[in-house]
Design a protein around this motif. Structure first.
Motif, PDB file in Angstrom:
ATOM      1  N   CYS A  16      32.553  44.507  29.994  1.00 19.13           N
ATOM      2  CA  CYS A  16      33.362  43.885  31.044  1.00 19.13           C
ATOM      3  C   CYS A  16      32.772  44.152  32.420  1.00 19.13           C
ATOM      4  N   THR A  17      32.346  45.380  32.654  1.00 17.44           N
ATOM      5  CA  THR A  17      31.756  45.747  33.941  1.00 17.44           C
ATOM      6  C   THR A  17      30.490  44.943  34.197  1.00 17.44           C
ATOM      7  N   ASN A  18      29.621  44.843  33.189  1.00 17.63           N
ATOM      8  CA  ASN A  18      28.380  44.082  33.340  1.00 17.63           C
ATOM      9  C   ASN A  18      28.651  42.607  33.600  1.00 17.63           C
ATOM     10  N   LEU A  19      29.614  42.036  32.871  1.00 19.35           N
ATOM     11  CA  LEU A  19      29.979  40.636  33.086  1.00 19.35           C
ATOM     12  C   LEU A  19      30.548  40.431  34.486  1.00 19.35           C
ATOM     13  N   ALA A  20      31.398  41.347  34.933  1.00 18.48           N
ATOM     14  CA  ALA A  20      32.003  41.234  36.268  1.00 18.48           C
ATOM     15  C   ALA A  20      30.951  41.322  37.364  1.00 18.48           C
ATOM     16  N   GLU A  21      29.962  42.197  37.194  1.00 17.18           N
ATOM     17  CA  GLU A  21      28.891  42.317  38.188  1.00 17.18           C
ATOM     18  C   GLU A  21      28.049  41.042  38.247  1.00 17.18           C
ATOM     19  N   ALA A  63      37.855  36.920  41.196  1.00 14.85           N
ATOM     20  CA  ALA A  63      37.417  38.002  40.310  1.00 14.85           C
ATOM     21  C   ALA A  63      37.443  37.520  38.859  1.00 14.85           C
ATOM     22  N   LEU A  64      36.571  38.065  38.058  1.00 14.93           N
ATOM     23  CA  LEU A  64      36.502  37.716  36.645  1.00 14.93           C
ATOM     24  C   LEU A  64      37.629  38.429  35.894  1.00 14.93           C
ATOM     25  N   ALA A  65      38.336  37.702  35.074  1.00 16.45           N
ATOM     26  CA  ALA A  65      39.409  38.278  34.259  1.00 16.45           C
ATOM     27  C   ALA A  65      38.812  38.678  32.916  1.00 16.45           C
ATOM     28  N   CYS A  66      38.728  39.974  32.656  1.00 19.75           N
ATOM     29  CA  CYS A  66      38.043  40.464  31.462  1.00 19.75           C
ATOM     30  C   CYS A  66      38.779  41.657  30.873  1.00 19.75           C
ATOM     31  N   GLY A  67      38.871  41.685  29.563  1.00 19.53           N
ATOM     32  CA  GLY A  67      39.430  42.828  28.847  1.00 19.53           C
ATOM     33  C   GLY A  67      38.595  43.093  27.610  1.00 19.53           C
ATOM     34  N   TRP A  68      38.773  44.238  27.026  1.00 18.41           N
ATOM     35  CA  TRP A  68      38.012  44.582  25.829  1.00 18.41           C
ATOM     36  C   TRP A  68      38.957  45.105  24.769  1.00 18.41           C
ATOM     37  N   ASP A  69      38.469  45.109  23.554  1.00 17.22           N
ATOM     38  CA  ASP A  69      39.253  45.630  22.432  1.00 17.22           C
ATOM     39  C   ASP A  69      38.606  46.931  21.974  1.00 17.22           C
ATOM     40  N   GLY A  70      39.230  48.033  22.299  1.00 21.44           N
ATOM     41  CA  GLY A  70      38.682  49.339  21.962  1.00 21.44           C
ATOM     42  C   GLY A  70      38.776  49.687  20.491  1.00 21.44           C
ATOM     43  N   VAL A  71      39.686  49.062  19.763  1.00 18.70           N
ATOM     44  CA  VAL A  71      39.851  49.370  18.345  1.00 18.70           C
ATOM     45  C   VAL A  71      38.743  48.730  17.510  1.00 18.70           C
TER      46      VAL A  71
END
Length: 129
Positions: free
Chosen positions: A78-83, A97-105
């Motif tokens: 997400c950080t890399n995509l946002a940058e 801003a880019l709307a991004c989330g991740w799935d930690g599971v």
């Protein structure tokens, strides 16, 4: 009628990032990005960033739709995509801003290691869907 009018005036709000496997974070993302109940969900990683960014800027934002959310495999992704998105937005008339989330599971699922699937594999993104 009043509920319909109130719903029509609800605006999509920013959601910068978060672990969507956490139910509270998922609800926060959904309420921010989909106030009308519809959400465009994009499963992306750095390898698919150009395609995804083109889709967001050329199709979604040009159609005055901003109810999208990118889901990826990790906070780092997400950080890399946002940058990368921020660099593309430098000359944009209306920065967003880019709307991004991740799935930690899903990233910690034992099956990936068992079957020797690398975290960079498109299979991971396919499973996110």
């Amino acid at each position: 009628i009043l509920n319909t009018l109130l719903t029509m005036h609800q605006r999509v709000r920013p959601f910068n990032s978060g672990d969507l496997s956490n139910p509270a974070t998922l609800m926060q993302a959904a309420s921010a990005r989909a106030p009308h109940g519809d959400l465009i969900l994009l499963a992306l990683d750095a390898k698919m960033a150009a395609w995804g960014f083109n889709f967001i800027s050329a199709a979604i934002l040009r159609a005055n739709l901003d109810n999208y959310l990118i889901i990826t495999t990790s906070e780092t992704s997400c950080t890399n995509l946002a940058e990368a998105w921020e660099l593309l937005q430098q000359n944009a008339p209306h920065k967003q801003a880019l709307a991004c989330g991740w799935d930690g599971v899903i990233a910690r699922h034992a099956g990936w290691q068992r079957y020797q699937v690398e975290m960079s594999s498109p299979l991971i993104l396919w499973a996110l869907r």
